[in-house]
Design a protein around this motif. Structure first.
Motif, short mmCIF file in Angstrom:
data_model
loop_
_atom_site.label_atom_id
_atom_site.label_comp_id
_atom_site.label_asym_id
_atom_site.label_seq_id
_atom_site.Cartn_x
_atom_site.Cartn_y
_atom_site.Cartn_z
N ARG A 1 0.85 -1.19 0.00
CA ARG A 1 0.00 0.00 0.00
C ARG A 1 0.89 1.24 0.00
O ARG A 1 1.82 1.35 0.81
N TYR A 2 0.60 2.14 -0.92
CA TYR A 2 1.34 3.39 -1.04
C TYR A 2 0.35 4.54 -0.91
O TYR A 2 -0.64 4.59 -1.63
N ARG A 3 0.63 5.46 0.00
CA ARG A 3 -0.25 6.63 0.16
C ARG A 3 0.02 7.60 -0.98
O ARG A 3 1.17 7.89 -1.30
N ILE A 4 -1.03 8.10 -1.59
CA ILE A 4 -0.92 8.97 -2.75
C ILE A 4 -0.15 10.25 -2.42
O ILE A 4 0.65 10.72 -3.21
N LYS A 5 -0.34 10.78 -1.22
CA LYS A 5 0.31 12.04 -0.89
C LYS A 5 1.83 11.92 -0.78
O LYS A 5 2.54 12.91 -0.83
N HIS A 6 2.35 10.69 -0.67
CA HIS A 6 3.80 10.50 -0.58
C HIS A 6 4.43 10.11 -1.91
O HIS A 6 5.64 9.90 -1.99
N ILE A 7 3.63 9.98 -2.96
CA ILE A 7 4.16 9.60 -4.27
C ILE A 7 4.63 10.86 -4.99
O ILE A 7 3.89 11.82 -5.14
N GLY A 8 5.89 10.82 -5.41
CA GLY A 8 6.49 11.96 -6.13
C GLY A 8 6.48 11.73 -7.62
O GLY A 8 5.48 11.29 -8.19
N ARG A 9 7.60 12.01 -8.25
CA ARG A 9 7.71 11.86 -9.71
C ARG A 9 7.43 10.42 -10.13
O ARG A 9 7.95 9.49 -9.54
N VAL A 10 6.65 10.28 -11.18
CA VAL A 10 6.28 8.96 -11.70
C VAL A 10 6.92 8.80 -13.07
O VAL A 10 6.90 9.71 -13.89
N GLY A 11 7.49 7.61 -13.31
CA GLY A 11 8.11 7.32 -14.60
C GLY A 11 7.75 5.93 -15.08
O GLY A 11 7.35 5.07 -14.29
N MET A 12 7.89 5.71 -16.37
CA MET A 12 7.57 4.41 -16.97
C MET A 12 8.80 3.85 -17.66
O MET A 12 9.54 4.60 -18.29
N VAL A 13 8.99 2.55 -17.53
CA VAL A 13 10.12 1.85 -18.15
C VAL A 13 9.57 0.66 -18.90
O VAL A 13 8.69 -0.04 -18.41
N ARG A 14 10.12 0.41 -20.08
CA ARG A 14 9.74 -0.77 -20.85
C ARG A 14 10.96 -1.68 -20.94
O ARG A 14 12.01 -1.26 -21.38
N PHE B 1 -1.69 -1.72 -18.27
CA PHE B 1 -0.64 -0.81 -17.84
C PHE B 1 -1.04 0.64 -18.11
O PHE B 1 -0.85 1.52 -17.28
N GLY B 2 -1.61 0.89 -19.29
CA GLY B 2 -2.06 2.24 -19.61
C GLY B 2 -3.16 2.73 -18.68
O GLY B 2 -3.15 3.88 -18.25
#
Length: 150
Positions: free
Chosen positions: A28-41, A118-119
């Protein structure tokens, strides 16, 4: 205040409060603590299905039999090349990963080989993070109407 669901699936639940990864390692990850989001293939070796193996063996067998019956030595070679191409496409399955900064470190939040799922998950997470930031910003400016509860 009611919970807003951005995504609800077999592998993941994303609400306005948290991202919950289901399955073998529930996290479980709290939304308020999530920073930059990136995607890797990534390309990774995946297990060959029994159907794929049967098709490859059948292709090689047909090539060998047709080559010996028709006395065409090129048919087995062509069948082998087609079988190898099919095997390589089947074994290397692209895997997409969703990474983010979480409480000062980098974490893999989600990974999948299904581009559609994923999308959906990545768009839902983006909406949840943006919504949380908007609520936090409007609460800090003193609008009073929206509370920062993310």
């Amino acid at each position: 205040m009611r919970t807003i669901f951005y995504y609800h699936g077999r592998e993941m639940i994303i609400t306005d409060q948290a991202l919950i990864r289901l399955g073998n390692g529930v996290a479980r990850y709290r939304i308020k603590h999530i920073g930059r989001v990136g995607m890797v293939r990534r390309s990774r070796c995946g297990p060959a299905s029994s159907g794929g193996i049967v098709v490859i063996v059948a292709l090689l067998t047909v090539g060998l039999v047709a080559g010996s019956v028709l006395q065409r030595p090129l048919l087995p070679a062509i069948a082998a090349i087609l079988a190898a191409t099919l095997a390589c496409r089947r074994l290397y399955v692209p895997r997409m990963e969703l990474w983010a900064e979480y409480r000062g470190s980098v974490a893999v939040l989600f990974s999948s080989t299904d581009p559609r799922v994923f999308g959906q998950v990545s768009r839902a997470l983006t909406r949840a993070v943006e919504s949380c930031r908007l609520r936090r910003d409007s609460a800090s400016t003193g609008s009073g109407e929206l509370r920062s509860k993310c």
